[in-house]
Design an enzyme around this catalytic site. Structure first.
Site, PDB file in Angstrom:
ATOM      1  N   GLN A 234       0.824  -1.205   0.000  1.00 50.56           N
ATOM      2  CA  GLN A 234       0.000   0.000   0.000  1.00 50.56           C
ATOM      3  C   GLN A 234       0.864   1.264   0.000  1.00 50.56           C
ATOM      4  OE1 GLN A 234      -3.278   0.401  -0.304  1.00 50.56           O
ATOM      5  NE2 GLN A 234      -3.693  -1.801  -0.436  1.00 50.56           N
ATOM      6  N   CYS A 357      -9.593  -0.828  -5.189  1.00 51.61           N
ATOM      7  CA  CYS A 357      -8.991   0.485  -5.417  1.00 51.61           C
ATOM      8  C   CYS A 357      -9.675   1.234  -6.556  1.00 51.61           C
ATOM      9  CB  CYS A 357      -7.494   0.369  -5.682  1.00 51.61           C
ATOM     10  SG  CYS A 357      -7.074  -0.628  -7.124  1.00 51.61           S
TER      11      CYS A 357
END
Length: 398
Positions: A234, A357
């Protein structure tokens, strides 16, 4: 058939409408849709058309604001302007408005693509809207200076700094001269070490050259993780810990049960599932990247209940043991797609935790899951990419 003259370069006086997925707002002129960047809903602007391929829409940049939104601010980066760097979408909006815009996009995508009516709140992560980006992929322009590309263009905008990147990550890279066309990947890990790799194409072959570092150390879910510095992790420093906590709360994998972690990376969510199922349970971690699998096996060597598979998710899951109690998936931006969703549904899990995402890809996949009888029970959204249009969502399906 009469050929319609291109609007490229034309200046338009626009009343700016709603936000749309992709970092722009929608306006309409003479029956055509105009996607406007550097504008905010409710504003009145002059915009210059930057792209017109004919058809029902064109693209434009707001170059003058006549009636400004209350949430408009001066961009903190001097190149976050029309014709400048395309790395950020919302630097001209305050942080609260950015989250409202992202929430509106998630709501619209869920409604339009999945028929789901749901109010969404995009939650702020710690640290504020600047200085959060730990991983950057730069490109060297013709003069050898590193920068980022203009929006929807190959033109490189050289950078002197990048306000959204963590302090100390880019100083040395931006001061160097690089082979024109090279891509420079920069990662600053949890220990503060900066890792740099240069890639370029020579005679049709991609060549990689490590400048510094190589193995990054990250921290999340009560563990230190060692992994390829430029492999998947991330980008926001608080994202991995936050997402692991939500996955742990919603997965509720039973003791001694069976769980799948799909698109597992180096096993962040697999580690959470392994603790839940315990030594007598089984976790199948599926990842197509061989280096990620190797790193995952090394990082989770103390959890023998985690078994790794390298390959395409749809292929591995089709052969995996069934039924399964819980499935966690974190697919790439394009989403999982029908083949993967069908394979997951065949395992008859009680709960599915979907980390996404891209809200459009999430909504498309939710619609497919609905065809198998899985409904959206809960959803959280996080501003894991401030100043950009990207947003991270976690959905619970039952």
């Amino acid at each position: 058939m009469t050929e319609v003259a291109s609007w490229l370069g034309r200046k338009l006086e626009l009343e700016v409408g709603a936000v749309a997925h992709g970092g722009h707002c929608v306006s309409r002129v003479d029956g055509r849709v105009v996607f406007v960047r550097h504008a905010l809903p409710g504003e009145r602007v002059t915009a210059t058309v930057t792209e017109d391929k004919g058809g029902s829409f064109c693209r434009a940049d707001a170059v003058a604001v006549h009636e400004a939104s209350a949430g408009r601010v001066e961009p903190p980066c001097p190149v976050a302007v029309p014709g400048g760097c395309g790395g950020c979408d919302w630097q001209h909006a305050d942080a609260a408005l950015q989250r409202e815009l992202k929430a509106a996009v998630v709501e619209e995508q869920l409604h339009r693509l999945a028929g789901i009516e749901r109010e969404v709140l995009v939650e702020e992560l710690p640290g504020g809207p600047l200085g959060w980006r730990t991983r950057v992929r730069l490109v060297a322009g013709r003069d050898g200076r590193a920068g980022l590309r203009e929006h929807r263009s190959h033109r490189v905008i050289p950078l002197d700094d990048c306000p959204i990147t963590v302090p100390g990550a880019l100083g040395g890279v931006l001061a160097e001269t690089w082979r024109p066309g090279s891509e420079i990947e920069v990662t600053r890990d949890a220990g503060g070490e900066v890792h740099v790799r240069e890639q370029n194409t020579w005679r049709g072959r991609v060549r990689s050259h490590r400048i510094s570092g190589g193995e990054a150390v990250q921290r999340a879910a009560g563990r230190d993780w060692r992994l390829d510095a430029h492999g998947f992790w991330q980008v926001h420093p608080a994202a991995a810990e936050t997402l692991a906590a939500v996955v742990g709360e919603w997965a509720e994998a039973p003791r001694g049960g069976v769980a799948w972690d799909l698109y597992a990376g180096v096993g962040l969510f697999a580690s959470v599932l392994a603790e839940q199922v315990g030594p007598a349970g089984r976790v199948r971690a599926v990842e197509s990247g061989r280096r990620a699998v190797a790193d995952g096996e090394a990082n989770l060597a103390d959890l023998p209940q985690v078994k790794w598979s390298s390959g395409l998710v749809e292929d591995v899951v089709a052969q995996a043991e069934k039924p399964v109690d819980v499935v966690v998936l974190d697919p790439p931006r394009k989403g999982a797609g029908r083949a993967v969703v069908d394979a997951i549904a065949a395992g008859e899990p009680d709960r599915i935790v979907y980390v996404a995402c891209d809200p459009a890809a999430l909504a498309r996949d939710l619609a497919i899951f609905a065809g198998h009888g899985y409904g959206l029970s809960d959803l959280r959204a996080f501003d894991a990419f401030p100043m950009t249009h990207h947003v991270e969502c976690v959905a619970l399906l039952q």
